[in-house]
Design a protein around this motif. Structure first.
Motif, PDB file in Angstrom:
ATOM      1  N   PHE A  93      62.969  88.292  43.358  1.00 25.91           N
ATOM      2  CA  PHE A  93      64.275  88.897  43.635  1.00 25.91           C
ATOM      3  C   PHE A  93      64.794  89.660  42.415  1.00 25.91           C
ATOM      4  O   PHE A  93      64.399  89.389  41.281  1.00 25.91           O
ATOM      5  N   THR A  94      65.686  90.603  42.665  1.00 23.68           N
ATOM      6  CA  THR A  94      66.332  91.346  41.573  1.00 23.68           C
ATOM      7  C   THR A  94      67.409  90.463  40.954  1.00 23.68           C
ATOM      8  O   THR A  94      67.849  89.479  41.556  1.00 23.68           O
ATOM      9  N   PRO A  95      67.888  90.819  39.742  1.00 23.48           N
ATOM     10  CA  PRO A  95      68.943  90.006  39.111  1.00 23.48           C
ATOM     11  C   PRO A  95      70.343  90.316  39.629  1.00 23.48           C
ATOM     12  O   PRO A  95      71.329  89.806  39.079  1.00 23.48           O
ATOM     13  N   ASN A  96      70.483  91.140  40.658  1.00 27.75           N
ATOM     14  CA  ASN A  96      71.807  91.483  41.186  1.00 27.75           C
ATOM     15  C   ASN A  96      72.558  90.229  41.631  1.00 27.75           C
ATOM     16  O   ASN A  96      71.980  89.344  42.284  1.00 27.75           O
ATOM     17  N   GLU A  97      73.829  90.176  41.312  1.00 25.41           N
ATOM     18  CA  GLU A  97      74.659  89.024  41.655  1.00 25.41           C
ATOM     19  C   GLU A  97      75.318  89.223  43.024  1.00 25.41           C
ATOM     20  O   GLU A  97      75.619  90.340  43.431  1.00 25.41           O
ATOM     21  N   GLY A  98      75.523  88.117  43.724  1.00 29.07           N
ATOM     22  CA  GLY A  98      76.267  88.162  44.983  1.00 29.07           C
ATOM     23  C   GLY A  98      75.484  88.671  46.173  1.00 29.07           C
ATOM     24  O   GLY A  98      76.052  88.865  47.250  1.00 29.07           O
ATOM     25  N   VAL A  99      74.194  88.907  46.011  1.00 30.20           N
ATOM     26  CA  VAL A  99      73.374  89.430  47.098  1.00 30.20           C
ATOM     27  C   VAL A  99      72.804  88.272  47.908  1.00 30.20           C
ATOM     28  O   VAL A  99      72.305  87.292  47.349  1.00 30.20           O
ATOM     29  N   GLY A 100      72.887  88.369  49.227  1.00 28.51           N
ATOM     30  CA  GLY A 100      72.283  87.361  50.081  1.00 28.51           C
ATOM     31  C   GLY A 100      70.777  87.397  49.948  1.00 28.51           C
ATOM     32  O   GLY A 100      70.159  88.465  50.050  1.00 28.51           O
ATOM     33  N   ARG A 101      70.170  86.251  49.675  1.00 32.76           N
ATOM     34  CA  ARG A 101      68.722  86.192  49.450  1.00 32.76           C
ATOM     35  C   ARG A 101      68.086  85.201  50.415  1.00 32.76           C
ATOM     36  O   ARG A 101      68.632  84.133  50.668  1.00 32.76           O
ATOM     37  N   ALA A 102      66.904  85.594  50.910  1.00 29.92           N
ATOM     38  CA  ALA A 102      66.189  84.722  51.833  1.00 29.92           C
ATOM     39  C   ALA A 102      64.694  84.808  51.600  1.00 29.92           C
ATOM     40  O   ALA A 102      64.169  85.875  51.260  1.00 29.92           O
TER      41      ALA A 102
END
Length: 341
Positions: free
Chosen positions: A183-192
């Motif tokens: 995953f990217t280090p972007n904050e607040g992104v929904g990850r699955a």
């Protein structure tokens, strides 16, 4: 970045081999009819102005020109400007089991092919989202780094076979660990993480890996492919089935309990994949619940048309075809570019 603005026109390229086959067949029939009139060498001497090679050269020039025109109609383009844009989306890493047991045919056409079709339809529904693909068996590796290039994702998907990994087994823990790093280090992104497997975990540690993902806010969805009743594993390219060292046919069974435990530990859901579209609908419903956030994406925003080069090539080929006569030109009787040495 290179692309075609109208890629559907590329299907017209199938006309080229058809025309070539028809031309070869026509030449064969013509030579066969000529042999009925007499000796080919005698006929050649009686028709000194007839060229054996010029019609072939004219045909291939015309065929090449037609190919250039088809590519021109497809509008080849090169990206000339790249920008970073922000879009609302999520990030999904698909981890696909490609162990030999996924060749079993208790799901039509096979566990692996059914999974690939499901992933393809999942990617088609993405919009401003990012996707990565991991394949695993006895070990795991990244097939496609996280990207918003869905065309590349589907292209890489087509090339997936069990032969990509020589080490057999089912290391689910290794696949989840690698997925967490994708995953990217972007904050607040929904990850699955979408784990697609038959649940025959041979390495251990899968539940612990799913718990670690959940602690990082990554939900683990598990799609179990196959039947609990089991199915033999076909040997590719034959009508035989894989056997163990004692000669018994190996039967692979969907381990639903393992799949359910992994999904529960990862804060996701477990869905069994069968010959319906129920698994796809359930997964899409869960993914749509994930929080969407600003996702930075590098995209080409301007594309330059490149058809001009192809147009000039087609024009030159057509001009050359028109300038070559079917018969030998008496003005150049001493110059024969097509004479056999």
């Amino acid at each position: 970045m290179f692309r075609f603005g109208e890629p559907l026109y590329l299907y017209l390229l199938i006309v080229l081999p058809v025309l070539a086959a028809f031309y070869f067949y026509s030449n064969y029939r013509r030579r066969k009819r000529l042999r009925l009139y007499g000796d080919p060498q005698l006929l050649k001497e009686l028709m000194p102005d007839v060229s054996k090679y010029r019609p072939d050269v004219k045909f291939w020039l015309m065929l090449a020109a037609l190919g250039m025109i088809i590519f021109m109609m497809a509008r080849p383009q090169f990206g000339s400007k790249m920008e970073t844009v922000k879009r609302q989306g999520i990030e999904t890493v698909v981890a696909l089991d490609i162990s030999n047991s996924m060749l079993a045919e208790d799901v039509t056409p096979s566990r692996l092919d059914k999974s690939k079709k499901l992933i393809s339809r999942l990617v088609e529904k993405f919009n401003n989202d990012k996707v990565a693909m991991i394949v695993f068996a006895g070990e795991a590796f990244t097939q496609l780094p996280i990207t918003s290039d869905y065309i590349s994702a589907k292209m890489f998907l087509e090339s997936i076979t069990p032969s990509l990994i020589s080490t057999q087994g089912t290391d689910i823990a290794g696949a989840i660990d690698l997925a967490m790093k994708s995953f990217t280090p972007n904050e607040g992104v929904g990850r699955a993480i979408v784990l697609i497997t038959d649940g025959e975990n041979h390495e251990g540690g899968a539940i612990e890996a799913a718990q670690a993902a959940a602690k990082k806010g990554i939900r683990v969805f598990v799609l179990g492919v196959g039947s609990p009743d089991g199915s033999p594993i076909p040997v590719e390219g034959s009508n035989e089935f894989r056997r163990d060292k004692d000669g018994n046919v190996i039967v692979t069974r969907l381990n639903e309990q393992m799949c359910q435990e992994i999904a529960k530990a990862g804060g996701g859901i477990y869905v069994r994949v069968d010959n319906t579209n129920n698994a796809e609908k359930a997964l899409n419903a869960e993914i749509n619940k994930l929080a969407k956030a600003d996702v930075e994406t590098q995209v080409y925003t301007e594309f330059d048309e490149q058809f001009q080069v192809l147009a000039w090539l087609a024009l030159l080929l057509l001009a050359a075809e028109l300038m070559i006569l079917n018969r030998k030109n008496p003005l150049f009787k001493n110059v024969n570019l097509f004479k056999q040495k």
